[in-house]
Design a protein around this motif. Structure first.
Motif, PDB file in Angstrom:
ATOM      1  N   GLU A 292      -1.695  -4.442   5.267  1.00 30.34           N
ATOM      2  CA  GLU A 292      -2.565  -3.321   4.905  1.00 30.34           C
ATOM      3  C   GLU A 292      -1.756  -2.031   4.984  1.00 30.34           C
ATOM      4  OE1 GLU A 292      -5.757  -3.577   7.683  1.00 30.34           O
ATOM      5  OE2 GLU A 292      -6.293  -5.616   7.091  1.00 30.34           O
ATOM      6  N   SER A 293      -1.004  -1.756   3.940  1.00 32.49           N
ATOM      7  CA  SER A 293      -0.187  -0.539   3.933  1.00 32.49           C
ATOM      8  C   SER A 293       0.025  -0.060   2.516  1.00 32.49           C
ATOM      9  CB  SER A 293       1.163  -0.786   4.604  1.00 32.49           C
ATOM     10  OG  SER A 293       2.025  -1.532   3.756  1.00 32.49           O
ATOM     11  N   VAL A 294       0.240   1.247   2.386  1.00 29.08           N
ATOM     12  CA  VAL A 294       0.549   1.835   1.089  1.00 29.08           C
ATOM     13  C   VAL A 294       1.857   1.251   0.564  1.00 29.08           C
ATOM     14  CG1 VAL A 294       1.163   3.975  -0.088  1.00 29.08           C
ATOM     15  CG2 VAL A 294      -0.682   3.956   1.590  1.00 29.08           C
ATOM     16  N   GLN A 295       2.844   1.162   1.451  1.00 24.50           N
ATOM     17  CA  GLN A 295       4.160   0.664   1.048  1.00 24.50           C
ATOM     18  C   GLN A 295       4.058  -0.722   0.426  1.00 24.50           C
ATOM     19  OE1 GLN A 295       5.566  -1.917   3.348  1.00 24.50           O
ATOM     20  NE2 GLN A 295       7.154  -2.381   1.838  1.00 24.50           N
ATOM     21  N   ASN A 296       3.318  -1.630   1.062  1.00 23.75           N
ATOM     22  CA  ASN A 296       3.207  -2.973   0.516  1.00 23.75           C
ATOM     23  C   ASN A 296       2.443  -2.972  -0.805  1.00 23.75           C
ATOM     24  OD1 ASN A 296       3.201  -6.031   0.680  1.00 23.75           O
ATOM     25  ND2 ASN A 296       1.007  -5.577   0.632  1.00 23.75           N
ATOM     26  N   ALA A 297       1.381  -2.185  -0.883  1.00 23.22           N
ATOM     27  CA  ALA A 297       0.600  -2.137  -2.123  1.00 23.22           C
ATOM     28  C   ALA A 297       1.475  -1.718  -3.296  1.00 23.22           C
ATOM     29  CB  ALA A 297      -0.577  -1.173  -1.967  1.00 23.22           C
ATOM     30  N   VAL A 298       2.294  -0.691  -3.083  1.00 20.78           N
ATOM     31  CA  VAL A 298       3.153  -0.190  -4.154  1.00 20.78           C
ATOM     32  C   VAL A 298       4.292  -1.170  -4.451  1.00 20.78           C
ATOM     33  CG1 VAL A 298       4.749   1.647  -4.816  1.00 20.78           C
ATOM     34  CG2 VAL A 298       2.574   2.219  -3.711  1.00 20.78           C
ATOM     35  N   ASP A 299       4.993  -1.614  -3.416  1.00 23.19           N
ATOM     36  CA  ASP A 299       6.146  -2.492  -3.625  1.00 23.19           C
ATOM     37  C   ASP A 299       5.744  -3.827  -4.250  1.00 23.19           C
ATOM     38  OD1 ASP A 299       7.674  -0.522  -2.533  1.00 23.19           O
ATOM     39  OD2 ASP A 299       8.202  -1.595  -0.700  1.00 23.19           O
ATOM     40  N   GLN A 300       4.650  -4.400  -3.755  1.00 20.32           N
ATOM     41  CA  GLN A 300       4.216  -5.687  -4.308  1.00 20.32           C
ATOM     42  C   GLN A 300       3.765  -5.517  -5.757  1.00 20.32           C
ATOM     43  OE1 GLN A 300       0.737  -7.475  -2.550  1.00 20.32           O
ATOM     44  NE2 GLN A 300       1.366  -9.547  -3.129  1.00 20.32           N
ATOM     45  N   ALA A 301       3.020  -4.439  -6.038  1.00 15.15           N
ATOM     46  CA  ALA A 301       2.550  -4.199  -7.406  1.00 15.15           C
ATOM     47  C   ALA A 301       3.723  -3.995  -8.358  1.00 15.15           C
ATOM     48  CB  ALA A 301       1.619  -2.995  -7.436  1.00 15.15           C
ATOM     49  N   GLU A 302       4.734  -3.261  -7.930  1.00 13.46           N
ATOM     50  CA  GLU A 302       5.894  -3.028  -8.798  1.00 13.46           C
ATOM     51  C   GLU A 302       6.685  -4.311  -9.007  1.00 13.46           C
ATOM     52  OE1 GLU A 302       8.099   0.283  -7.242  1.00 13.46           O
ATOM     53  OE2 GLU A 302       6.714   1.740  -8.125  1.00 13.46           O
ATOM     54  N   ALA A 303       6.739  -5.166  -7.989  1.00 11.41           N
ATOM     55  CA  ALA A 303       7.413  -6.456  -8.149  1.00 11.41           C
ATOM     56  C   ALA A 303       6.672  -7.328  -9.154  1.00 11.41           C
ATOM     57  CB  ALA A 303       7.505  -7.162  -6.797  1.00 11.41           C
ATOM     58  N   VAL A 304       5.340  -7.326  -9.091  1.00 13.05           N
ATOM     59  CA  VAL A 304       4.551  -8.095 -10.062  1.00 13.05           C
ATOM     60  C   VAL A 304       4.725  -7.516 -11.467  1.00 13.05           C
ATOM     61  CG1 VAL A 304       2.205  -8.714 -10.771  1.00 13.05           C
ATOM     62  CG2 VAL A 304       2.877  -8.908  -8.369  1.00 13.05           C
ATOM     63  N   ALA A 305       4.795  -6.197 -11.571  1.00 10.74           N
ATOM     64  CA  ALA A 305       5.006  -5.579 -12.878  1.00 10.74           C
ATOM     65  C   ALA A 305       6.320  -6.061 -13.496  1.00 10.74           C
ATOM     66  CB  ALA A 305       5.013  -4.061 -12.751  1.00 10.74           C
ATOM     67  N   ALA A 306       7.366  -6.123 -12.686  1.00  9.56           N
ATOM     68  CA  ALA A 306       8.661  -6.579 -13.185  1.00  9.56           C
ATOM     69  C   ALA A 306       8.586  -8.038 -13.636  1.00  9.56           C
ATOM     70  CB  ALA A 306       9.721  -6.408 -12.108  1.00  9.56           C
ATOM     71  N   ILE A 307       7.802  -8.842 -12.916  1.00 13.00           N
ATOM     72  CA  ILE A 307       7.621 -10.244 -13.290  1.00 13.00           C
ATOM     73  C   ILE A 307       6.859 -10.348 -14.613  1.00 13.00           C
ATOM     74  CG2 ILE A 307       6.420 -12.369 -12.624  1.00 13.00           C
ATOM     75  CD1 ILE A 307       7.127 -11.481  -9.661  1.00 13.00           C
TER      76      ILE A 307
END
Length: 405
Positions: A292-307
């Motif tokens: 539950e963190s801003v950092q994870n929300a952003v990093d995970q979302a950007e990783a999925v975007a790259a995928i």
């Protein structure tokens, strides 16, 4: 892929996903379904600068309205996804519309747990802070001399306590566990943070639960605690955690476990559906966790975007968090779950200190209180998988930078 991406949710993960896709020159049609009336905005300042009226909502927006049209992003505000038909690959919206998707991203976030009505949770003067409307309602209540009860000694509750105390209220924090921050921090960090609040006049009561709230004419006036005491209060702020918004996924037959289960690539049990942010349960060091963190929300979302844009690199979480309380900045690198040892190191400046977490002799996290150097050093060590020499770490005379050599 050229088919439509539908994003359920309008928070940080949702925006990060779409913004990264467009930055990667992915031009597929995108529709964001956002439950709030506002465009996507930053949430962390809500319980701090926004609540103190030091920052307006316009400054919290990730992008102004024209950005969405310029980037061909269809965003529908005050709307939710009411139903999901995986076989037909369609979603039904709360306004009755139906959308077909090729890819669906669930960025549905989480919802604050509220006190049940049976113990007075529905009384006027009882608040949670999750969105700007919550913060707007609470801001008018923060008047000097009033008595605020904070239910829950986690980061959300403690940040609320700091704001209320800064506004001149008399503040009591109750935590049912033996110590504040018990679920997320070491005993050493709990003691340090507790001392910060007590030194500023906050009454911190650990091992104290709430029996019920008492009201007069529908407005909260007192709280009965498990120690038998009756505490007069003018308002109550509830910070007892959040629940993942996974009902849509559950009803559609996706795998859920206190959140939507995803693999290293962010995919759910349906390969056309991804999940990210607070609602997602992801693999991390042989565990399944929800970050539950801003950092994870952003990093995970950007990783999925790259995928989605054609990449094949799995998301490897590198957790970090922060919490601002008064003039104190607590920065956390790593994930201290399962630690079996901690080391407390005094910083070079007055009031700076860090807590280093170890599991079976290996560094797994660091909490830095007003100690940016300890945070940066710990974060770099964790990212490179190194554990510092213990004797050097224990000696405050040794420069932390030398541990990176």
């Amino acid at each position: 892929m050229t088919g439509r991406l539908v994003v359920a949710g309008g928070g940080q993960a949702a925006f990060a996903l779409v913004a990264k896709l467009r930055a990667l020159k992915d031009e597929r049609p995108v529709t964001i379904i956002a439950s709030e009336a506002s465009l996507p905005y930053q949430r962390p300042p809500l319980s701090k600068k926004y609540l103190l009226r030091e920052m307006g909502l316009d400054r919290l927006l990730y992008r102004p309205e024209p950005w969405y049209a310029e980037n061909k992003v269809d965003i529908r505000l005050s709307t939710t996804v009411a139903g999901l038909d995986r076989a037909a690959k369609t979603v039904t919206l709360s306004d009755g519309a139906m959308l077909a998707y090729e890819t669906l991203a669930l960025a549905t976030g989480s919802t604050p747990r509220r006190l049940p009505a049976s113990i007075g949770g529905d009384l006027e003067g009882v608040f949670v802070v999750r969105d700007f409307a919550d913060a707007d309602r609470l801001a008018g209540e923060l008047q000097p001399g009033r008595r605020a009860l904070i239910v829950g000694g986690g980061y959300i509750g403690l940040e609320a306590a700091a704001v209320a105390r800064t506004c001149g209220l008399e503040v009591t924090v109750i935590e049912m566990a033996d110590r504040i921050l018990q679920r997320v921090a070491s005993a050493a960090t709990s003691r340090l943070v507790r001392d910060i609040h007590v030194s500023r006049g906050v009454d911190v009561r650990e091992g104290a639960g709430l029996v019920r709230l008492v009201g007069t004419d529908g407005r909260v006036t007192a709280a009965e605690l498990t120690d038998g005491s009756m505490l007069p209060v003018d308002l109550v702020i509830v910070g007892i955690g959040v629940s993942a918004n996974d009902q849509l996924a559950h009803d559609a037959g996706l795998e859920v476990a206190n959140g939507i289960v995803v693999d290293r690539f962010g995919a759910t049990s349906d390969p056309a559906i991804y999940a990210m942010g607070d609602c997602a349960v992801l693999p991390f060091q042989d565990m399944r966790i929800r970050l539950e963190s801003v950092q994870n929300a952003v990093d995970q979302a950007e990783a999925v975007a790259a995928i989605l844009a054609g990449g094949a690199v799995p998301y490897e979480p590198k957790p970090w968090f922060w919490s601002d309380q008064y003039d104190v900045k607590l920065q956390i690198a790593g994930f201290g779950l399962g630690h079996d040892e901690t080391l407390v190191r005094a910083g070079q400046r007055e009031g700076s200190v860090s807590v280093w977490y170890f599991r079976q002799g290996r560094l797994i996290a660091v909490d830095a209180i007003n100690d940016a150097k300890a945070y940066v050093t710990g974060k770099k060590l964790l990212e490179t998988g190194r554990t510092p020499d213990r004797k050097a770490l224990e000696d405050p005379a040794i420069d932390l930078k030398s541990l990176l050599a």
